[in-house]
Each structure stands twice: as structure tokens, then as C-alpha cells.
Enzyme design. Structure first.
Site, PDB file in Angstrom:
ATOM      1  NE  ARG A  67       6.891  -1.156 -23.193  1.00 27.99           N
ATOM      2  CZ  ARG A  67       7.859  -0.850 -24.077  1.00 27.99           C
ATOM      3  NH1 ARG A  67       8.477   0.300 -24.004  1.00 27.99           N
ATOM      4  NH2 ARG A  67       8.190  -1.703 -25.027  1.00 27.99           N
ATOM      5  CG  ASP A 191       1.387   9.048  -1.127  1.00 25.85           C
ATOM      6  OD1 ASP A 191       0.249   9.429  -1.500  1.00 25.85           O
ATOM      7  OD2 ASP A 191       1.683   7.851  -0.990  1.00 25.85           O
ATOM      8  CE  LYS A 216      -5.751   2.814  -1.921  1.00 23.65           C
ATOM      9  NZ  LYS A 216      -4.402   2.855  -2.373  1.00 23.65           N
TER      10      LYS A 216
HETATM   11  C1  LIG Z   1      -0.944   6.648   0.820  1.00 22.89           C
HETATM   12  C2  LIG Z   1      -0.776   5.575  -0.216  1.00 22.89           C
HETATM   13  N1  LIG Z   1       0.184   5.699  -1.151  1.00 22.89           N
HETATM   14  C3  LIG Z   1       0.386   4.752  -2.102  1.00 22.89           C
HETATM   15  C4  LIG Z   1      -0.380   3.605  -2.136  1.00 22.89           C
HETATM   16  C5  LIG Z   1      -0.124   2.562  -3.196  1.00 22.89           C
HETATM   17  O1  LIG Z   1      -1.079   2.654  -4.201  1.00 22.89           O
HETATM   18  P1  LIG Z   1      -1.611   1.401  -5.086  1.00 22.89           P
HETATM   19  O2  LIG Z   1      -2.336   0.487  -4.167  1.00 22.89           O
HETATM   20  O3  LIG Z   1      -2.471   2.073  -6.103  1.00 22.89           O
HETATM   21  O4  LIG Z   1      -0.395   0.759  -5.675  1.00 22.89           O
HETATM   22  C6  LIG Z   1      -1.394   3.441  -1.193  1.00 22.89           C
HETATM   23  C7  LIG Z   1      -2.236   2.221  -1.207  1.00 22.89           C
HETATM   24  O5  LIG Z   1      -2.979   1.950  -0.299  1.00 22.89           O
HETATM   25  C8  LIG Z   1      -1.594   4.440  -0.211  1.00 22.89           C
HETATM   26  O6  LIG Z   1      -2.549   4.321   0.745  1.00 22.89           O
END
Ligand SMILES: Cc1ncc(COP(=O)(O)O)c(C=O)c1O
Length: 400
Positions: A67, A191, A216
Site C-alpha cells: 500500500r 485536471d 484515458k
Molecule cells: C476529465 C476527467 N477527470 C477525471 C476523471 C475520473 O477518472 P477515473 O474514471 O479514472 O476515476 C474522468 C473520467 O472520465 C475525466 O474524464
């Protein structure tokens, strides 16, 4: 250099100096990666173990419990940090787990200012999980100049940017928001999921933390769920590593291996995503049955000039509406599309088509979605890296 040792601060500073000299593709393939010290294996082994032998209490080879650290996770964290021009990388079991860790830096009464067009799950964790613990969230059009300056207060502790935004591809001025936030003593988080560090490096623009859904583009093959945080601040890295270990939302070694493998082709995949994305946006823009096309690479996009300056290219995400704004027409398109798979998620090698109102953004109340310009008829495309002729032919037959 032995990477298989406990990550400690001077270690990361040394690596940073080493990797900052490398160009992007070299970092994607080599940063953090050394042949395995025990066998010489060129590819990082999957260390499928929860625990590690100690010679005497506290005497170990740098790893105690998975962990806290794992020898497959460590090189991945180093590689992601290097790609973002950052010092410290931390991986989490999902993008949402990474978001969760960031908000746990705050305390009741603290205020977060976030963009009003953002991933629905981010909106959901803010409003349904953390608001209950007394953290305050305000959503505003961060992509509009002046919006942050007008809203920021001494209670603001964090500014949350997503740029380009999901799903409307709005562009927020990272450097300008960082300046305003810093003057008010607030942290900034970007993000960077849609852009990836191949196209945009928020730490270079002064952001405190970069967040990724590695699920992604970074992993790139729609076969793993994972998230990451990157920062240049030793203090933030220590706090976030404490949260990572204490709360325990860590990825398994098999998944870390998959992301390491995906990253090695990030630059090649992104080039093709960008050229295919541009071709799709131009194609849609010329279709008589298509109304608005949202793509920052189009000169008509309100964020085009800003995107041209803070990004290296415009990515592979394209959203659009059909003329007439009819739900029946939008559904018919999504039922007819063949090469594109109708599914949530984005950033994989294969083209995906998503309906934000019922899928990724269903957790945002309809009235709020509408107020922010997200129509129920909006269709979002994650343009893959297939041959562009096949992609355009599929779109043409689905539009009809
Ligand atoms: C822009 C963005 N940030 C965060 C996330 C969350 O990521 P996860 O699905 O890996 O938890 C997503 C998921 O679609 C996303 O499109």
C-alpha cells in the site's frame, strides 16, 4: 541508478535533474525505467506481492508493504512526474481516488472554486461527498476572463481547473488563474486528462498539482482504471503521499505495468489523435445537418487563441450538436454509428462515442447542465487512431 529503493526527497530531485534534459518521447520510454536489478529484465516486472522480507525489524530493501510502495508502481510514478516536468508523482486506484486525495488536503470551512464545465464524477464527489463534511464548492465559468477574480475570497483554498473541459472543450487560462489564486493564497489544481503532458504542462505554468485520469490517453488502451497526481512541492508531495498510504486507494502492480506499457507510445498516439481529431472537427463543421462543433482547434472556437498558446496541439476530443436539437435525431445518430463504440470513457486507441447527459454527466442536475450550456442532445466523440477515411465514412453514414 537503483530505482528500486525507498523514494525519498533528494532521490526525486536527482531524477528530476536527469530527466529534465530529455525530450518528451525519450522520457515516455525511459524515465524511471532501469533493467530489473535481480534478473536484468528490460521491462519492469510485475511485483505481485503485498509484503517484503525484512532482515531485522526495520531493516529492509526499501519496501515494507505494497500500500505504501511497490517496485512496479515506483517507476510509473517517476515516469509520470518526468512527463509533467514535475518532481513527484503519485498513482491512485482511479482518477476519482486522486481527486479524493486532493480534497482531503482541505478542512471544513475551506472553499473550492471549480470550473462549471467539468467531468460529472468530479462534480459528484464535490457536491455529494465532500460538501457533507463542510467543504464549500462553487462552480463558475473559469474559462471566461474575470470570472475567477470576481469570485475568489480569503476562504478560497483551492482553484480546480479542467482544461480543455469535459465535454464542452472550453479552454481556461492556466497561467492567469494561477496568478490570481496565488495572490489570494489558494492552491491550483489542473485536471490534465484531456490534454496529457504531451500537449500541455500545467506545472510549467505555475500550477501546484496536476491530476490525471490515467484511464484515458495516458494508459491509452481502455484496459485499466487509474489516476495520478504530480507536484513540484516537497510539502504537498509528502501530504499527498501520506493520504495515499493512509487512505489506501492505490493501484495494483499489474495495472501499473499496463500504464507503463501504454506510456511508451503516448507521443505517437497523441499525434494521431490530434490529426484525426482535427479532421473530424473540420468534417463535422462542413456538414449541413451539424450545428455547433466544439473543438479548440477550430479558429471559430472562442478558446482557440488561448489553446494555441498554452497547448502544443488540440487533442482528439470533439463534441457536437445536430441541427434541430432533436433528441430523436441524436439517439438515431448514436444507434447508427458503427466504427465508434457507444460507451463511456475516452482516450483509447479505438474511437468512442458518448452521450454526456445520460452517461458521463448524468450526475449533474439537468437544470445546472442546461445553465452551463450542456445540451441533452450533445454528442461527444473520442476520436481514435484508426484510419481517418474509415472514421469519416462512419460519421457520414451515421449523420445520414
Ligand atoms: C476529465 C476527467 N477527470 C477525471 C476523471 C475520473 O477518472 P477515473 O474514471 O479514472 O476515476 C474522468 C473520467 O472520465 C475525466 O474524464
Amino acid at each position: 541508478m537503483a530505482l528500486h529503493c525507498v523514494p525519498y526527497l533528494p532521490f526525486f530531485h536527482t531524477l528530476h535533474t536527469l530527466y529534465i534534459l530529455m525530450k518528451f518521447a525519450t522520457k515516455a520510454i525511459h524515465a524511471g525505467i532501469e533493467p530489473d536489478p535481480t534478473t536484468g529484465a528490460v521491462m519492469t516486472p510485475i511485483y505481485q506481492t503485498s509484503t517484503y522480507a525484512q532482515a531485522s525489524p526495520g531493516k529492509h530493501k526499501g519496501y515494507e508493504y505494497s500500500r505504501t510502495h511497490n517496485p512496479t508502481r515506483t517507476p510509473l510514478q517517476v515516469c509520470i512526474a518526468a512527463l509533467e516536468n514535475g518532481l513527484h508523482g503519485l498513482c491512485f486506484s482511479s482518477g476519482m481516488a486522486a481527486t479524493d486525495a486532493v480534497i482531503k488536503l482541505l478542512k471544513p470551512g475551506d472553499e473550492v472554486l471549480a470550473g462549471n464545465d467539468l467531468y460529472g464524477g468530479t462534480y459528484r464527489i464535490f457536491t455529494k461527498i465532500f460538501a457533507v463534511y463542510g467543504i464549500k464548492f462553487k462552480f463558475l465559468p473559469l474559462h471566461l476572463p474575470g470570472a475567477l477574480e470576481a469570485a475568489i475570497t480569503p476562504a478560497t483554498k483551492l482553484v480546480w481547473m479542467e482544461t480543455p473541459t469535459n465535454p464542452l472543450l472550453n479552454i481556461t487560462d492556466i497561467a492567469a488563474c494561477v496568478r490570481i489564486a496565488k495572490a489570494a493564497g489558494a492552491l491550483t489544481v489542473v485536471d490534465n486528462t484531456f490534454a496529457t503532458p504531451y500537449l500541455q504542462r500545467p506545472l510549467d505554468m505555475g500550477a501546484d498539482i496536476v491530476l490525471h485520469s490515467l484511464t484515458k490517453y495516458m494508459a491509452g488502451h481502455s484496459d485499466v482504471i487509474m489516476g495520478a497526481l504530480v507536484t513540484n512541492s516537497d510539502a504537498l508531495a509528502q501530504q499527498l503521499a501520506f493520504i495515499q498510504n493512509a487512505c489506501g486507494a492505490v493501484p495494483g502492480p499489474q495495472d501499473c505495468f499496463l500504464v507503463l506499457r501504454g506510456l511508451k507510445t503516448l507521443h505517437l498516439r497523441m499525434e494521431r489523435h490530434c490529426s484525426n481529431g482535427r479532421a473530424v472537427a473540420n468534417f463535422l463543421n462542413q456538414q449541413p445537418k451539424v450545428d455547433a462543433v466544439y473543438y479548440p482547434g477550430l479558429p471559430s472556437h472562442p478558446g482557440h487563441t488561448l489553446a494555441s498558446s498554452q497547448m502544443d496541439d488540440f487533442g482528439g476530443m470533439v463534441s457536437f450538436n445536430l441541427k434541430g436539437d432533436s433528441m430523436d435525431d441524436a439517439v438515431a445518430f448514436m444507434e447508427r454509428i458503427k466504427l465508434f463504440t457507444l460507451a463511456e470513457s475516452l482516450g483509447g486507441v479505438e474511437s468512442l462515442c458518448c452521450h454526456p447527459a445520460t452517461m458521463t454527466h448524468a450526475s449533474i442536475p439537468p437544470a445546472e447542465r442546461a445553465a452551463n450550456g450542456l445540451k441533452d442532445t450533445l454528442i461527444r466523440l473520442s476520436v481514435g487512431i484508426e484510419d481517418i477515411e474509415d472514421i469519416l465514412a462512419d460519421l457520414a453514414q451515421a449523420i445520414g
